[in-house]
Design a protein around this motif. Structure first.
Motif, PDB file in Angstrom:
ATOM      1  N   VAL A 204      -1.795   1.495   6.051  1.00  0.00           N
ATOM      2  CA  VAL A 204      -0.652   0.755   6.577  1.00  0.00           C
ATOM      3  C   VAL A 204      -0.919   0.352   8.027  1.00  0.00           C
ATOM      4  O   VAL A 204      -1.348   1.160   8.857  1.00  0.00           O
ATOM      5  N   THR A 229      -1.680  -4.722   5.994  1.00  0.00           N
ATOM      6  CA  THR A 229      -1.320  -3.823   4.894  1.00  0.00           C
ATOM      7  C   THR A 229       0.013  -3.160   5.237  1.00  0.00           C
ATOM      8  O   THR A 229       0.207  -2.672   6.369  1.00  0.00           O
ATOM      9  N   VAL A 230       0.944  -3.157   4.285  1.00  0.00           N
ATOM     10  CA  VAL A 230       2.292  -2.634   4.545  1.00  0.00           C
ATOM     11  C   VAL A 230       2.624  -1.507   3.579  1.00  0.00           C
ATOM     12  O   VAL A 230       1.915  -1.270   2.592  1.00  0.00           O
ATOM     13  N   LYS A 234       7.614  -2.621   0.698  1.00  0.00           N
ATOM     14  CA  LYS A 234       7.653  -3.961   1.268  1.00  0.00           C
ATOM     15  C   LYS A 234       7.193  -4.992   0.229  1.00  0.00           C
ATOM     16  O   LYS A 234       6.451  -4.676  -0.691  1.00  0.00           O
ATOM     17  N   GLN A 254       0.737 -10.222   3.461  1.00  0.00           N
ATOM     18  CA  GLN A 254       0.684  -8.766   3.410  1.00  0.00           C
ATOM     19  C   GLN A 254       0.598  -8.272   1.973  1.00  0.00           C
ATOM     20  O   GLN A 254       1.105  -8.891   1.045  1.00  0.00           O
ATOM     21  N   THR A 256       0.804  -4.353  -0.180  1.00  0.00           N
ATOM     22  CA  THR A 256       1.173  -2.947  -0.011  1.00  0.00           C
ATOM     23  C   THR A 256      -0.047  -2.057  -0.187  1.00  0.00           C
ATOM     24  O   THR A 256      -0.964  -2.374  -0.950  1.00  0.00           O
TER      25      THR A 256
END
Length: 489
Positions: A204, A229-230, A234, A254, A256
């Protein structure tokens, strides 16, 4: 996850035939809620009111509908709405290109890529716009050269003169040109002129990692990576754009953490040198050394010492129509140019369009019913009437190769771009039709073996709609299902 992907099914293509088949862009297969099947029957005299009830709904008050429905045999009109007016057809235009290609080139036509020996260690490779050419065929060419005793090539000349003109249609939209929908079309086409890479999520807060699937492309691009990267709660989205310079890729969006990598397909910038880079790799695999490479237009070809050929046209048609392959359609348009002498400064695409027009006239299509600027339907400057599509479908149904043409079309609920449509409805398996989608445009034209009526031919085109394509498509499908309920009263 696969974004902006181009269907690359090569080799033997599965052709779907209905039991009644002897009775003779940029759409992608999309799963949606199918129209509800009913056992209701409709008299032909009731058809107009029933269809009008669908297209006169308030949500379509700003949209334009063009519809023509006729029996395949007689050509009498069962329903017509602005059938002689121009519409942007999207990928329905492929119906015209493939009809002309089948009539003019024949079902067994193949596109040949040749290597000639010009002496003194100089070889000349001539590309002729084969859209099916892949790294596998390059390996075959390299093996043929090795079998001829060639272990060293001092100079390899790539002759790109076979197809003349812009490699990208100037009327295509920029967003299409920088996606895999609008790849360049030229004498040399390899791997559908697409290169690929994966975007792999990291921890993340970290940028997505770019993993090249084609190492040869790494040095061709400057990457501006603005992705991230989330956390898993999200949303995921990725946008990859090419700047006007043609050498800068900007990656935004983005994914995940721990999600599947996104596979990105993008068009190559220079097809000639893309081909040469990959051919050098194939030659190295066969231990054939290659010195200088050079791209030229024209020249003298001497002794052919190696060649590969595309699958027959019947299979190229199936890839074009079943999967709505823009590249294949554009390649076939240019292949038609061999049927006519080119005037000085005339492009291969322009000559191909002249051949398409002559071929459609032979089939009984009114020349005033269309204005064509490409072979795939990607351009918004194409204009075609629903009547022109119906005339094409009826005209080719009277030819000896009608079954090949009809077999190239998606089958409702079964194959190609119609695989996810009409499932569990009365239209499943009995409709063979070409799809089409652009922003604000949805189209469907083809054949139906009506259960309680004679075989039908139809064209439905919607333009200037602000509704999502799925909404318009579902109403088109509702009309098609209504046609399956026709009966004589």
């Amino acid at each position: 996850m696969r974004l902006k992907t181009f269907n690359q099914s090569l080799g033997v293509l599965l052709i779907f035939l209905t039991s009644q088949i002897g009775l003779s862009s940029i759409a992608k297969a999309q799963t949606q809620v199918a129209p509800r099947t009913t056992t209701k029957s409709i008299c032909s005299t009731q058809l107009g009111k029933t269809i009008d009830a669908v297209i006169n709904r308030p949500l379509f008050s700003r949209a334009r509908w063009g519809i023509l429905v006729q029996p395949l045999s007689t050509g009498s009109t069962l329903y017509s709405r602005d059938a002689q007016k121009y519409f942007t057809p999207a990928s329905n235009l492929k119906l015209l290109t493939t009809a002309a290609a089948l009539q003019q080139l024949g079902a067994n036509f193949r596109i040949r890529t040749s290597i000639y020996q010009n002496g003194n260690g100089v070889l000349r490779v001539v590309g002729r716009g084969d859209p099916s050419l892949s790294d596998t065929q390059l390996q075959t060419l390299a093996q043929q050269l090795k079998q001829k005793g060639i272990t060293q090539i001092q100079q390899l000349i790539a002759d790109d003169s076979y197809i003349q003109g812009d490699i990208v249609n100037p009327t295509w939209q920029w967003e299409d040109v920088q996606s895999s929908d609008g790849v360049p079309v030229s004498s040399f086409i390899l791997n559908q002129n697409i290169f690929s890479f994966k975007l792999v999520p990291q921890a993340v807060g970290k940028s997505l990692q770019l993993a090249w699937l084609d190492a040869g492309e790494t040095k061709q691009w400057q990457i501006i990576n603005q992705s991230v990267t989330v956390a898993q709660n999200k949303p995921s989205y990725v946008n990859v754009t090419r700047e006007l310079s043609g050498t800068v890729l900007r990656i935004q969006g983005q994914l995940t953490t721990n999600s599947e990598p996104s596979l990105i397909d993008l068009p190559v910038v220079d097809p000639n040198y893309y081909f040469l880079r990959h051919f050098r790799t194939a030659l190295t695999t066969q231990k054939v050394s290659l010195g200088q490479t050079l791209v030229v237009s024209g020249g003298v070809n001497q002794q052919e010492i190696a060649f590969v050929e595309s699958p027959p046209l019947s299979e190229l048609l199936a890839e074009t129509n079943l999967n709505s392959n823009n590249l294949y359609a554009e390649a076939l348009l240019r292949a038609l140019a061999v049927k006519k002498t080119r005037v000085k400064n005339q492009t291969s695409a322009d000559v191909g369009l002249e051949v398409v027009k002559a071929s459609l006239t032979q089939l009984g299509v009114d020349p005033a019913g269309y204005i064509l600027v490409d072979g795939s339907g990607l351009s918004r400057r194409n204009l075609v009437t629903p009547e022109a599509f119906v005339q094409t479908l009826r005209g080719i149904a009277r030819t000896p190769t009608a079954y090949i043409y009809r077999a190239s079309l998606p089958v409702a609920g079964k194959s190609g771009t119609l695989k996810g449509r009409f499932e569990n409805t009365s239209a499943e398996g009995i409709v063979q039709a070409k799809t089409g989608t652009l922003t604000g445009v949805v189209s469907l034209s083809g054949y139906m073996n009506a259960p309680k009526y004679e075989p039908l031919v139809f064209s439905i085109i919607v333009n200037q709609s602000e509704q999502p394509a799925t909404v318009v498509r579902q109403s088109i499908d509702e009309i098609v299902v209504l046609l399956t309920q026709l009966q004589r009263c």
